[in-house]
Design an enzyme around this catalytic site. Structure first.
Site, PDB file in Angstrom:
ATOM      1  N   LYS A 196       0.829  -1.213   0.000  1.00 37.95           N
ATOM      2  CA  LYS A 196       0.000   0.000   0.000  1.00 37.95           C
ATOM      3  C   LYS A 196       0.861   1.261   0.000  1.00 37.95           C
ATOM      4  O   LYS A 196       0.426   2.311  -0.487  1.00 37.95           O
ATOM      5  CB  LYS A 196      -0.974  -0.024   1.189  1.00 37.95           C
ATOM      6  CG  LYS A 196      -0.334  -0.037   2.564  1.00 37.95           C
ATOM      7  CD  LYS A 196      -0.067   1.354   3.105  1.00 37.95           C
ATOM      8  CE  LYS A 196       0.672   1.319   4.427  1.00 37.95           C
ATOM      9  NZ  LYS A 196       0.969   2.692   4.934  1.00 37.95           N
ATOM     10  N   THR A 205      -4.045   5.444   3.398  1.00 36.27           N
ATOM     11  CA  THR A 205      -2.770   5.957   2.901  1.00 36.27           C
ATOM     12  C   THR A 205      -2.903   6.654   1.556  1.00 36.27           C
ATOM     13  O   THR A 205      -2.074   7.496   1.217  1.00 36.27           O
ATOM     14  CB  THR A 205      -1.748   4.809   2.790  1.00 36.27           C
ATOM     15  OG1 THR A 205      -1.816   4.001   3.958  1.00 36.27           O
ATOM     16  CG2 THR A 205      -0.340   5.333   2.679  1.00 36.27           C
ATOM     17  N   SER A 224      -0.224  10.963   5.147  1.00 37.44           N
ATOM     18  CA  SER A 224       0.621   9.848   4.721  1.00 37.44           C
ATOM     19  C   SER A 224       1.884  10.386   4.069  1.00 37.44           C
ATOM     20  O   SER A 224       1.834  11.151   3.103  1.00 37.44           O
ATOM     21  CB  SER A 224      -0.136   8.970   3.723  1.00 37.44           C
ATOM     22  OG  SER A 224       0.755   8.150   3.004  1.00 37.44           O
ATOM     23  N   ARG A 225       3.048   9.965   4.582  1.00 40.36           N
ATOM     24  CA  ARG A 225       4.309  10.424   4.013  1.00 40.36           C
ATOM     25  C   ARG A 225       4.499   9.911   2.588  1.00 40.36           C
ATOM     26  O   ARG A 225       5.099  10.580   1.752  1.00 40.36           O
ATOM     27  CB  ARG A 225       5.467   9.988   4.899  1.00 40.36           C
ATOM     28  CG  ARG A 225       5.536  10.752   6.213  1.00 40.36           C
ATOM     29  CD  ARG A 225       6.535  10.178   7.178  1.00 40.36           C
ATOM     30  NE  ARG A 225       6.113   8.871   7.675  1.00 40.36           N
ATOM     31  CZ  ARG A 225       6.726   8.219   8.656  1.00 40.36           C
ATOM     32  NH1 ARG A 225       7.791   8.752   9.233  1.00 40.36           N
ATOM     33  NH2 ARG A 225       6.292   7.038   9.053  1.00 40.36           N
ATOM     34  N   LEU A 241      10.786   9.775   6.131  1.00 44.13           N
ATOM     35  CA  LEU A 241      10.829   8.388   5.689  1.00 44.13           C
ATOM     36  C   LEU A 241       9.550   8.023   4.952  1.00 44.13           C
ATOM     37  O   LEU A 241       8.468   8.047   5.516  1.00 44.13           O
ATOM     38  CB  LEU A 241      11.020   7.454   6.886  1.00 44.13           C
ATOM     39  CG  LEU A 241      10.977   5.954   6.567  1.00 44.13           C
ATOM     40  CD1 LEU A 241      12.144   5.572   5.669  1.00 44.13           C
ATOM     41  CD2 LEU A 241      10.978   5.135   7.846  1.00 44.13           C
TER      42      LEU A 241
END
Length: 327
Positions: free
Chosen positions: A189, A246, A252-253, A275
């Site tokens: 994901k 996500t 969400s990064r 990250l």
């Protein structure tokens, strides 16, 4: 299994959030942090520098002593996927035989193509590997907002005991024995979230976002099936649930990284120093898919954009011009 003490390895945002969750669940918690500066901040300020305004529960002991952290009924390894091997290796001789070591990272190891529980099993053979994954943001969990995740272990009794131990009311773990399915959902994901972010960053609209997420889930499911994962796991919290979360928010990064790529930023700079596990997972996932003859065009497009062998516009065109097929 009577679980009263929990150690959390990693004092970042997610580690701090899980430490707080375990404390709310009534466990005695030790939070181990390798970085001296961050450990000092946690001890002195009793607050995470990654989660401003979130105070540590008084029941949480912060330490840099690995021996102290290893003396727990359960150990949660809350470190990046590519750092798990080093941490598991360091703690392996310190853990009592049979101690559950729960990987809380969502990724696949570079080079070896191993999932997180496989890394644990190899590096800490006396421990019992388990995995925690699901739709969860550290800031939400740290503040006690309602969250549901999946925790999986090969033995049902262990998975149930871990779920019970981490249940804090607002943090609700479901248990499973489909370890591989839970790991695949968490890893794949992140790659698909980068794709979803690219769609948003490029301004392609809500219809494109919906199509991307749906077809991305089809890829995830195909890969899961090829690896022996259960369909219900792919449809559950650690699969579809985590994908929806996500792929839908800048929290969400990985999604944010994709937005930056969609706006024209170079892959090396798109994560903005944060990250984004999907960057590391994309090429590995693609290699594993090819080895299993699994068609994953969205994943392939993301990997190509990240390696700069294809531009964002070329990647979009490659997806839109694929031969028509039945759903």
């Amino acid at each position: 299994m009577n679980i009263q003490t929990v150690s959390v390895l990693g004092g970042g945002a997610w580690g701090t959030a899980l430490a707080l969750t375990c404390a709310r669940a009534g466990r005695k918690v030790t939070l181990w942090e390798f970085d001296a500066g961050n450990a000092e901040h946690l001890i002195d300020k009793r607050e995470s520098q990654f989660l401003p305004g979130v105070k540590l529960d008084k029941a949480i002991a912060v330490t840099r002593d690995a021996g102290q952290a290893a003396r727990a009924d359960v150990v949660l390894a809350v470190v990046p996927a590519q750092a798990l091997r080093a941490v598991a290796t360091a703690f392996a001789p310190l853990l009592a035989p049979g101690t559950p070591l729960v990987a809380c990272a969502k990724g696949i190891e570079h080079g070896t193509h191993k999932f997180m529980t496989e890394v644990v099993a190899e590096c800490a053979p006396r421990a019992q590997p388990a995995i925690l994954s699901g739709p969860s943001f550290a800031a939400d969990v740290a503040r006690g907002m309602p969250t549901a995740v999946t925790i999986a272990a090969s033995e049902d009794a262990l998975a149930r005991a871990l779920a019970q131990a981490l249940n804090s009311g607002s943090f609700r773990p479901y248990h499973s024995t489909d370890v591989r399915g839970v790991e695949i959902g968490g890893a794949a994901k992140n790659v698909l979230a980068i794709a979803a972010g690219i769609v948003t960053g490029r301004g392609l609209g809500a219809s494109a976002s919906a199509a991307l997420t749906t077809r991305g889930f089809a890829e995830l499911s195909r890969f899961g099936k090829a690896c022996g994962a259960r369909t219900e796991t792919m449809m559950g919290l650690s699969g579809l649930g985590d994908l929806i979360l996500t792929c839908s928010t800048p929290q969400s990064r990985n999604f944010s990284c994709g937005v930056a790529l969609g706006k024209g930023e170079k892959p090396a700079m798109a994560a903005h120093g944060k990250l984004a596990e999907g960057i590391f997972t994309a090429p590995v996932l693609m290699e594993m898919a090819r080895a299993r003859n699994v068609d994953m065009p969205i994943t392939a497009a993301v990997a190509a954009v990240l390696s700069e062998t294809m531009s964002v516009d070329e990647a979009i065109e490659s997806l839109l011009t694929r031969p028509l097929r039945s759903e």
